[in-house]
Scaffold this motif. Structure first.
Motif, PDB file in Angstrom:
ATOM      1  N   PHE A 253       0.876  -1.147  -0.024  1.00  0.00           N
ATOM      2  CA  PHE A 253      -0.003  -0.144   0.008  1.00  0.00           C
ATOM      3  C   PHE A 253       0.843   1.119  -0.111  1.00  0.00           C
ATOM      4  O   PHE A 253       0.341   2.196   0.267  1.00  0.00           O
ATOM      5  N   ALA A 254       2.049   1.136  -0.219  1.00  0.00           N
ATOM      6  CA  ALA A 254       3.013   2.240  -0.289  1.00  0.00           C
ATOM      7  C   ALA A 254       2.928   3.151  -1.168  1.00  0.00           C
ATOM      8  O   ALA A 254       2.719   4.300  -1.095  1.00  0.00           O
ATOM      9  N   PRO A 259       3.421   5.480   2.206  1.00  0.00           N
ATOM     10  CA  PRO A 259       4.527   4.644   2.515  1.00  0.00           C
ATOM     11  C   PRO A 259       4.862   4.523   4.018  1.00  0.00           C
ATOM     12  O   PRO A 259       5.151   3.550   4.609  1.00  0.00           O
ATOM     13  N   GLY A 260       4.241   5.465   4.708  1.00  0.00           N
ATOM     14  CA  GLY A 260       4.566   5.653   6.339  1.00  0.00           C
ATOM     15  C   GLY A 260       3.696   4.571   6.912  1.00  0.00           C
ATOM     16  O   GLY A 260       4.049   4.060   8.151  1.00  0.00           O
ATOM     17  N   ALA A 261       2.597   4.023   6.408  1.00  0.00           N
ATOM     18  CA  ALA A 261       1.783   3.087   7.004  1.00  0.00           C
ATOM     19  C   ALA A 261       2.699   1.705   6.986  1.00  0.00           C
ATOM     20  O   ALA A 261       2.637   0.960   8.014  1.00  0.00           O
ATOM     21  N   VAL A 304      -5.727   2.325   9.627  1.00  0.00           N
ATOM     22  CA  VAL A 304      -5.956   3.286   8.641  1.00  0.00           C
ATOM     23  C   VAL A 304      -6.143   2.657   7.121  1.00  0.00           C
ATOM     24  O   VAL A 304      -6.933   3.250   6.528  1.00  0.00           O
ATOM     25  N   ILE A 305      -5.585   1.562   6.941  1.00  0.00           N
ATOM     26  CA  ILE A 305      -5.644   1.146   5.560  1.00  0.00           C
ATOM     27  C   ILE A 305      -7.044   0.310   5.285  1.00  0.00           C
ATOM     28  O   ILE A 305      -7.802   0.363   4.141  1.00  0.00           O
ATOM     29  N   GLY A 306      -7.438  -0.167   6.320  1.00  0.00           N
ATOM     30  CA  GLY A 306      -8.674  -1.056   6.294  1.00  0.00           C
ATOM     31  C   GLY A 306      -9.791   0.112   6.329  1.00  0.00           C
ATOM     32  O   GLY A 306     -10.852  -0.136   5.419  1.00  0.00           O
ATOM     33  N   GLY A 307      -9.706   1.194   6.992  1.00  0.00           N
ATOM     34  CA  GLY A 307     -10.758   2.431   6.670  1.00  0.00           C
ATOM     35  C   GLY A 307     -10.746   2.806   5.455  1.00  0.00           C
ATOM     36  O   GLY A 307     -11.846   3.147   4.665  1.00  0.00           O
TER      37      GLY A 307
END
Length: 448
Positions: A253-254, A259-261, A304-307
């Motif tokens: 997902f970067a 990318p910070g995730a 965060v990514i799930g949301g």
């Protein structure tokens, strides 16, 4: 006081080639006034701090709507989470919608970016010192580094203008077997390869899957750039064409989120039969390796990514069309600027490929493009780039540079190419045209 000689440490630490990723990432810090074509950092003009809390709240709301008890939601976000992650269901829906990859959630592992996904996959698949990894060459430096850290030998398979040739892959696998060794896996980026920008045609994808079955190896498909093709030009992933479960799919997902995730995923739906007779997916079985590497991936990053996925109805391709347009504009700007400063028919000795998407293209130049030349370019001309020798696995690329344009605005790109043109002209005049060990590759017809 304890001290070490460098030679006493692991070969992956001692090897100077393992500095490639650090050098690329730190170039901008060393030369802050230089316009940087040296990295593949994603565009960051669409980032919004308020979105972080929005997407976390959106994921919490999603869990509540699914009936997850409040105490469990609190524990999931604040405690150590499941080793293979929280958001496999959301990623499975995304893969089905975006890539026509239909796998159960149990076949997905959420990882700390591509790099951990690669480490976990390699650690599980390579069981003997005689197991060999085939990799497209030139290749992303991270795969060679991961293999080096695990003492896995890598054999490069040179790509052509349209990526890997399946017949060459088959011949290389047979040559490895003739040496008494075994090809355990093949690594490639079929869509807009880093660093070259090549795209593997559909027919070659299907043939490559046949070769994997015939020669009995796993395909490690890395797909960070596939979302950023021009409209109507997307190719099916190898995994979506994979009817024999030969492909382990590695995603991140970067580039699509941020990318910070530090979040990626591994898709491995191959069946593993345990001594008890229990059958699990390869992703579930590889959780033992992930548990020892990182215990688990950040639950806050996953929220965060799930949301983000839930908010966009698990349709990442549609959600990133504006972002894709940004990258395509920058690609077109680079190509136009190169045409302006190195016109066809000139005696400048410069040529380049013309990718249809992605973050990179490759420039052939009339001088030795090594780290010393790159440093001079950044220091004295205010423009940096990446030597292609960093990406070739078995030598080569001495007169090639990689241009990464993803995080430069069009005006900066135009100025950067103008600076690069001045450097190329001066480097050629200064006699930096020593004969390379390997000849520069032929530029296919239709390229500038």
């Amino acid at each position: 006081m304890l001290s070490f000689d460098l030679a006493s440490l692991h070969a992956g630490i001692v090897d100077p080639e393992m500095d490639s990723m650090r050098i690329l990432s730190e170039t901008a810090l060393r030369f802050p006034d230089a316009l940087s074509f040296s990295s593949g950092a994603p565009y960051d003009g669409n980032h919004d701090l308020s979105a972080l809390t929005f997407y976390i709240d959106r994921y919490i709301k999603h869990l509540r709507e699914r009936g997850v008890p409040e105490a469990r939601i609190t524990r999931l976000l604040f405690q150590y989470g499941p080793v293979n992650g929280l958001i496999q269901d959301e990623v499975a829906l995304m893969l089905k919608r975006d890539e026509d990859i239909d796998v159960p959630a149990e076949a997905i592992m959420i990882t700390h970016g591509f790099q951990e996904a690669a480490l976990v996959a390699l650690r599980g698949l390579f069981t003997s010192p005689d197991d060999v990894l085939l990799a497209v060459s030139p290749a992303y430096v991270g795969i060679r580094g991961a293999a080096r850290m695990l003492d896995i030998p890598v054999r490069g398979v040179a790509e052509g203008p349209e990526g890997l040739d399946p017949q060459t892959v088959a011949e290389t696998a047979r040559a490895v077997r003739a040496e008494g060794k075994r090809v355990a896996a093949l690594y490639l980026v079929p869509d807009f390869n880093n660093p070259s920008g090549t795209v593997l045609p559909r027919a070659a994808r299907q043939r490559l899957l046949d070769v994997a079955a015939e020669e009995d190896f796993v395909v490690l498909e890395d797909n960070p750039y596939g979302l950023f093709a021009r409209d109507g030009e997307s190719q099916p992933t190898l995994k979506s064409l994979d009817t024999r479960r030969r492909v382990v799919y590695l995603g991140s997902f970067a580039k699509s989120a941020f990318p910070g995730a530090r979040l990626g995923y591994l898709v491995a739906d191959q069946e593993v039969t345990e001594p008890s007779g229990t059958v699990r997916t390869l992703a579930q079985t590889l959780s033992k390796a992930k548990a020892m590497f990182t215990v688990g991936s950040s639950t806050l990053s996953q929220a965060v990514i799930g949301g983000y996925l839930v908010e966009h109805d698990h349709d990442l391709r549609s959600a990133t069309r504006e972002l894709a347009a940004v990258y395509l504009e920058r690609l077109d700007t680079v190509l136009a600027a190169l045409d302006e400063h190195f016109p066809a028919g000139g005696d400048h000795g410069v040529a380049w490929n013309t990718p249809r998407g992605g973050f990179f293209l490759t420039l052939t130049v009339p001088f030795t493009a090594d780290l010393a030349a790159m440093e001079r370019s950044a220091r004295d001309y205010g423009v940096s780039w990446a030597p292609m020798t960093m990406f070739h696995l078995d030598g080569g690329g001495e007169r090639e540079i990689r241009l990464g344009f993803s995080n430069l605005a069009p005006d900066a790109i135009r100025e950067g190419i103008a600076r690069l043109a001045r450097f190329v002209t001066d480097a050629s005049k200064d006699g930096a045209t020593t004969t390379p060990k390997h000849p520069a590759p032929e530029i296919p017809e239709g390229q500038a």
